[in-house]
Scaffold this motif. Structure first.
Motif, short mmCIF file in Angstrom:
data_model
loop_
_atom_site.label_atom_id
_atom_site.label_comp_id
_atom_site.label_asym_id
_atom_site.label_seq_id
_atom_site.Cartn_x
_atom_site.Cartn_y
_atom_site.Cartn_z
N GLN A 259 7.66 26.21 14.07
CA GLN A 259 6.32 25.89 14.56
C GLN A 259 5.34 26.94 14.04
O GLN A 259 5.74 28.00 13.58
N GLY B 9 29.03 27.53 21.73
CA GLY B 9 28.02 28.50 22.18
C GLY B 9 26.72 27.84 22.59
O GLY B 9 26.07 28.28 23.52
N VAL B 10 26.36 26.76 21.92
CA VAL B 10 25.09 26.13 22.23
C VAL B 10 25.12 25.39 23.55
O VAL B 10 24.09 24.91 24.02
N LYS C 206 31.75 30.34 17.85
CA LYS C 206 30.71 29.36 17.51
C LYS C 206 31.04 28.42 16.36
O LYS C 206 30.95 27.22 16.54
N PRO C 207 31.40 28.94 15.21
CA PRO C 207 31.32 28.07 14.03
C PRO C 207 31.95 26.68 14.14
O PRO C 207 31.25 25.70 13.92
N LEU D 78 21.80 21.32 16.55
CA LEU D 78 20.49 21.13 17.17
C LEU D 78 20.55 20.10 18.28
O LEU D 78 20.02 20.28 19.37
N LEU E 57 9.32 22.16 25.34
CA LEU E 57 10.68 22.15 24.73
C LEU E 57 10.99 20.77 24.16
O LEU E 57 11.47 20.65 23.03
N ILE F 111 19.54 26.37 14.24
CA ILE F 111 19.40 25.55 15.43
C ILE F 111 18.10 25.85 16.17
O ILE F 111 17.63 25.03 16.94
N TRP G 211 18.94 22.69 31.71
CA TRP G 211 17.65 23.26 32.07
C TRP G 211 16.73 22.23 32.69
O TRP G 211 15.51 22.42 32.72
N ASN H 19 30.69 24.85 17.88
CA ASN H 19 29.35 25.13 18.39
C ASN H 19 29.32 25.17 19.92
O ASN H 19 28.33 24.80 20.52
N TYR I 225 8.74 20.02 20.99
CA TYR I 225 9.21 20.71 19.78
C TYR I 225 10.56 20.16 19.33
O TYR I 225 10.79 19.91 18.16
N GLY I 226 11.44 19.99 20.30
CA GLY I 226 12.79 19.55 19.97
C GLY I 226 12.80 18.16 19.37
O GLY I 226 13.40 17.93 18.32
N TRP J 34 25.75 28.98 26.16
CA TRP J 34 24.61 29.90 26.16
C TRP J 34 23.48 29.41 27.06
O TRP J 34 23.04 30.15 27.94
N LEU K 131 22.41 21.42 21.27
CA LEU K 131 21.58 22.37 22.00
C LEU K 131 20.52 21.63 22.82
O LEU K 131 20.31 21.93 24.00
N LEU K 132 19.90 20.63 22.20
CA LEU K 132 18.83 19.92 22.89
C LEU K 132 19.36 19.17 24.10
O LEU K 132 18.80 19.26 25.19
N ALA L 251 11.31 18.06 15.95
CA ALA L 251 12.19 18.58 14.91
C ALA L 251 13.30 17.58 14.59
O ALA L 251 13.73 17.45 13.45
N PHE M 206 13.60 24.42 15.42
CA PHE M 206 12.60 23.56 16.08
C PHE M 206 11.57 24.40 16.82
O PHE M 206 10.48 23.92 17.11
N PHE N 43 5.40 28.82 23.45
CA PHE N 43 6.66 28.47 24.09
C PHE N 43 7.31 29.71 24.70
O PHE N 43 7.71 29.70 25.88
#
Lengths: 515, 515
Positions: free
Chosen positions: A27, B9-10, B3-4, B131, B420, A20, B142, B7, B423-424, B13, B134-135, B427, A23, A35
């Motif tokens: 880089q 956690g994403v 997590k598994p 991913l 962020l 995860i 954030w 997910n 990159y995110g 976290w 998380l994004l 990806a 990304f 970053f």
């Protein structure tokens, strides 16, 4: 040794959560570093919002006032008067007691401050100067030093560290950068408490990186600069000395190699000390400022050998300062010696990093006049080794944070302390990374859990309970002994690790074969 | 953290990391909104409900709907225990001790749990990849705008937007009744969210109240009674005490002007500029133009118009304009009410409200930037638009933090957010189509153009943004000194208004073109 059974986990296994963070980690080195560096800068800026040491506490104030005072002295007096007692430079009031490079740094920062806020560095009249803009400018000088020295040095180190490594190691690079740049202790001391450790530690990092990439002369010069910024950098000196000596001995003309290094060292020192080299008196005057033996073998409640054992053995009463000096020297050297011998015997890069940790740790635990903040010195090489020894690093950070807690509590930094502590735990346990960071053997895990439980209890007690009147420093003593016992365990373990390198390399070989 | 399978956690976290960052930001600058909310704590704690909306002890009278007042009442129970001065109506005025700062900052951090939960719920329900989860959670949790407005400037937007997202998440699952119910609750927390009410009404009427006349009517009654129950719970007590008049007067202060002190970057900025330009032109051409006596930010006093040439704007005109702007979306919702479009439609409604509304505050851009994060990963076009919009929105919030201490923080925050996203999104929408996961929704289009790039338009806009900032911060003070102090702010308004207008047009075409 139970911890020794831990498997070496060089690459984070991310099977259940497929990449995860790819990304960021996929880089290029520089983008990835950019970053993380931005995040590190943001965290530093946020910590810098909080009070500094000695804020609003006349007449002595704290380290912030010391640094500001040095700027005031250096921009208003000629270099020869910087370390000399005079009517305008009362050495009893935060007299300059760091080597000349710190003085030069104060000079440059002082010029900057004078440009934007002249009263903050006016001679004499600025004693105890505190203002919104003054604080801001001072904070920014630390951040600038961090950005100009520590950050590039870390990038250099990481680039060198991963240059020859197989790809499976590279995926942990981003995490490695994160762990070095977001060391909570360093951020809290530099950007909270207020100091410029980032400069000497950054120079040391650059020196280590240079030496790892076989630029020994550049490395020696950088290390001399670090030594001339803070004399505490000498904690690393045995490791540098032993590694370079061991390397030179394996070359064709060892004497010439050693002489070349010696020349670089002497040259760098001469350059930095040149204002004080015109007379022996001037030189000794500065030197005496750098070695404050009159302050006793330990101060406050530092978690080292002398302070912890003083509960049982009253060192200060039993021995004179002279004999204590000798005693601490013998203790320090003898604990450094195994690590040094191993390094001269077989100077490997891995051994060098371990030895940096061992030697600086020995100095912290056994040398004369150690301060709580000196734990930053062993923490730096520990963060270099984080990918190899994640469990030890994490444990070390926990105990190091605890050892600084009384200091930070005095500075009113409990909130950023808690936030940085939490942030470290979160970053260490980032989802998808370092799943296998756990240790296979259960004894160290149980031991660490026990230590964490004790740590949690003592944190709460320290904040909420007032100590009994008879023992006003009871809790400090408990914290100190708790940290000391953990530090000793870590020191022994890392020493053993340094002496058993063949096992790891053979393990790495088998890993390669499997691939 | 388990997590598994899910997910989760994403989501948790990033939330915990954000909480640590928010703790670090506690000593940052806070605006008068801090005292506003402090006063409301005191107000709701010390006075009986019947006097909440008629009290005038402080100029910061209660002007949020009743649920928010109840929320403050709930918080004040704890506040009074922490420090009784906080809730003292008179002694607490402008109280700013560390206890009140800690308490209020913590209350914002804790109330953000609603936002975290809704982010978790939204990304859970759609089987996102790790991913993507998380994004999206990173974009929501954030969000630099929320950090600036809630955790520095001081407000409770994260909590309120959390309720909005919760409502959207239920609607997306097709659970219309509870979605509508939560939206009604939100309206009783902050009535500014009512801009999306037409969308909700049309959507619920067509989506929920369908299935024949009897069933449809039954559902209409059910939904209606749910909404009425919410409003009764909120306003009932005030109606009982005969306070409804006071409540409404406080909530709708039309005495305020078309624009806020700092012009929010919306359509009316262009209208004002056009008026100024025409006024200037006509004067040059020899017409006699009366200089306007009223200001845009002040209220409507008598007949005086703040415009010199163009017709004056009244609240009714802005109301009609907003409705007209939303109407294409209403038509779409009427014809084909689809759950997957709801977050787009709601965001679009708030965009219209922001662009054409009366006395709009720059903070209102969060109302559509946060919900749009949910759709930002649906296609590369969405990603490009979101990248652009969130930067514009965050930049338009810069004037809220005008002190030197927070300047580097807001800049680094925006940079971090930009990197962020860059990159995110790169990806998620990589260069080569072969890399793409077949499971990705909408991944059937395999052309090269699917890669995420900022593009020449975005790049030139961003360069312009940097230029505006450099001008306002550095060049303007050097060239003009203290003259024309409004110019830098006006430039930010106009420049961001251009970006907002682009975003509005983009969203409109998306909504019109999507079936």
């Amino acid at each position: 040794m139970a911890i020794g059974k831990k498997k070496s986990n060089n690459s984070p296994q991310t099977i259940s959560e497929p990449e995860i963070w790819s990304f960021i980690t996929s880089q290029t080195s520089k983008s990835c570093f950019l970053f993380i560096a931005l995040f590190a800068v943001f965290i530093r800026l946020a910590v810098a919002l909080h009070p500094y040491s000695g804020a609003n506490t006349p007449p002595i104030f704290g380290d912030y006032e010391a640094q500001r005072h040095w700027m005031e002295i250096t921009i208003n007096l000629p270099p020869k008067d910087w370390y000399r007692n005079s009517t305008v430079n009362d050495l009893k009031y935060w007299g300059l007691d760091y080597p000349p490079l710190t003085a030069y740094q104060s000079y440059f920062h002082g010029i900057l401050l004078r440009f934007f806020d002249p009263p903050s560095v006016a001679l004499s009249s600025s004693h105890g100067y505190e203002s919104y803009i003054g604080k801001l400018l001072m904070r920014w000088t630390v951040l600038m030093s961090d950005l100009m020295i520590f950050f590039p040095a870390v990038l250099y180190f990481v680039t060198v560290y991963y240059s020859g490594n197989p790809d499976d190691k590279k995926s942990s690079k981003a995490w490695h950068i994160l762990m070095i740049l977001l060391n909570p202790c360093l951020i809290l001391i530099d950007h909270g408490h207020f100091q410029y450790n980032c400069i000497s530690l950054g120079l040391t990092t650059a020196a280590v990186a240079a030496i790892l990439s076989n630029r020994d002369l550049v490395g020696s010069m950088l290390f001399c600069l670090a030594l001339n910024h803070k004399q505490m950098s000498a904690y690393y000196a045995p490791a540098f000395f032993a590694y370079l000596l061991g390397k030179c001995l394996r070359r064709q003309r060892p004497i010439v190699e050693v002489l070349k290094l010696g020349l670089v060292v002497v040259g760098t020192f001469a350059l930095i000390w040149c204002p004080y080299l015109n007379s022996v008196d001037a030189f000794l005057e500065v030197l005496s400022r750098l070695a404050p033996f009159e302050r006793g073998i330990y101060e406050d409640y530092v978690a080292n050998f002398w302070c912890t054992t003083s509960v049982a053995v009253k060192w200060k009463r039993l021995f004179t300062t002279q004999s204590l000096k000798l005693l601490s020297l013998v203790a320090t050297v003898s604990t450094c010696l195994p690590s040094m011998i191993q390094l001269v015997w077989s100077p490997t890069k891995r051994g060098f990093l371990h030895s940096l940790l061992n030697c600086s740790f020995s100095f912290y635990l056994f040398s004369f006049q150690v301060h709580e903040k000196s734990i930053l010195l062993p923490l730096l090489p520990a963060s270099f080794l984080v990918v190899e020894e994640p469990f030890v690093f994490q444990w070390f950070i926990h105990s190091a944070l605890l050892s600084m807690f009384p200091l930070l509590k005095r500075d009113n930094l409990v909130v950023p302390y808690a936030a940085m502590y939490g942030l470290f735990v979160l970053l260490y346990h980032a989802p998808g990374v370092r799943k296998d960071a756990g240790v296979s053997s259960s004894i160290p895990v149980i031991l660490k859990l026990f230590a964490s439980a004790c740590s949690l209890v003592i944190h709460i007690v320290y904040i909420t309970v007032t100590p009994p009147e008879k023992y006003p420093f009871l809790f400090e003593a408990v914290i100190m002994s708790l940290c000391f016992s953990q530090f000793v365990l870590i020191l022994i373990y890392i020493n053993l690790k340094q002496w058993a390198p063949s096992k790891i390399s053979s393990e790495a070989d088998t890993k390669k074969k499997r691939l | 953290m388990t997590k598994p399978p899910t997910n989760s956690g994403v989501v948790w976290w990033p939330a915990l990391v954000a909480a640590a960052v928010k703790l670090l930001l506690i000593p940052a600058y806070h605006s008068t909104d801090f005292e506003v909310h402090r006063h409301w704590l005191a107000l709701t704690h010390s006075l009986p409900l019947s006097r909440w909306y008629s009290d005038t002890t402080s100029q910061w009278t209660l002007d949020y709907p009743p649920f928010f007042a109840y929320f403050e009442k709930f918080l004040s129970i704890f506040a009074a225990r922490v420090d009784p001065t906080i809730t003292d109506l008179h002694r607490g005025l402008n109280y700013a001790s560390s206890s009140v700062i800690l308490f209020q900052r913590f209350s914002v951090v804790l109330s953000d749990l609603v936002l975290v939960y809704s982010a978790h719920r939204l990304t859970r329900s759609r089987n996102f990849r790790a991913l993507e989860r998380l994004l999206i959670s990173a974009l929501v949790i954030w969000s630099p705008g929320l950090l600036i407005v809630d955790h520095m400037h001081f407000q409770y937007n994260g909590f309120l937007l959390g309720i909005l997202l919760l409502s959207i998440s239920f609607m997306e699952e097709g659970r219309d009744l509870i979605g509508g119910f939560i939206f009604a609750v939100l309206l009783c927390f902050k009535h500014l969210f009512a801009v999306a009410a037409p969308v909700y009404f049309v959507y619920l009427f067509r989506h929920y109240c369908r299935g024949g006349l009897v069933k449809g009517f039954g559902r209409l009654v059910l939904m209606g009674s749910a909404v009425v129950a919410v409003f009764a719970a909120a306003y009932g007590p005030f109606w009982y005490y005969g306070q409804i008049q006071e409540v409404l007067q406080r909530m709708f202060p039309f005495g305020r002007g078309l624009c806020h002190a700092y012009w929010a970057p919306n359509f009316w900025v262009f209208y004002i500029m056009l008026d100024k330009a025409l006024g200037f032109l006509f004067t040059r051409l020899g017409f006699s133009i009366k200089a306007p006596t009223a200001s845009f930010t002040g209220g409507l006093v008598g007949d005086s118009s703040p415009f010199s040439v163009l017709p004056t704007i009244t609240p009714l005109i802005t109301f009609i304009t907003v409705l007209l702007a939303i109407s294409p979306c209403l038509i779409k919702a009427w014809r084909n009410p689809q759950p997957r479009m709801i977050s787009r439609w709601v965001s679009y409604a708030y965009t219209c409200g922001f662009l054409f509304g009366w006395h709009v505050h720059e903070k209102a851009s969060l109302h559509f930037v946060i919900p749009l994060a949910l759709t930002s990963l649906k296609s590369v076009e969405d990603a490009k638009h979101y990248f652009f919009l969130s930067i514009v929105s965050c930049y338009s919030l810069f004037p809220l933090l005008f002190e030197a201490q927070e300047y580097p923080i807001k800049v680094v925050l925006l940079l971090l957010h930009g990197v962020l996203m860059l990159y995110g999104f790169s990806a998620r929408f990589p260069e080569t189509s072969a890399m793409r996961d077949p499971a990705v929704k909408g991944g059937d289009n395999k052309s090269e153009t699917n890669a995420f790039r900022i593009g020449w338009f975005g790049k030139s806009y961003l360069i312009g943004l940097v230029a505006v900032e450099v001008w306002g911060q550095f060049l303007h003070p050097i060239i003009f000194g203290d003259a024309l102090p409004f110019l830098p702010l006006m430039m930010i308004s106009i420049y961001c208004a251009l970006g907002m207008l682009y975003s509005w047009i983009w969203q409109l075409t998306q909504i019109v073109l999507t079936n």
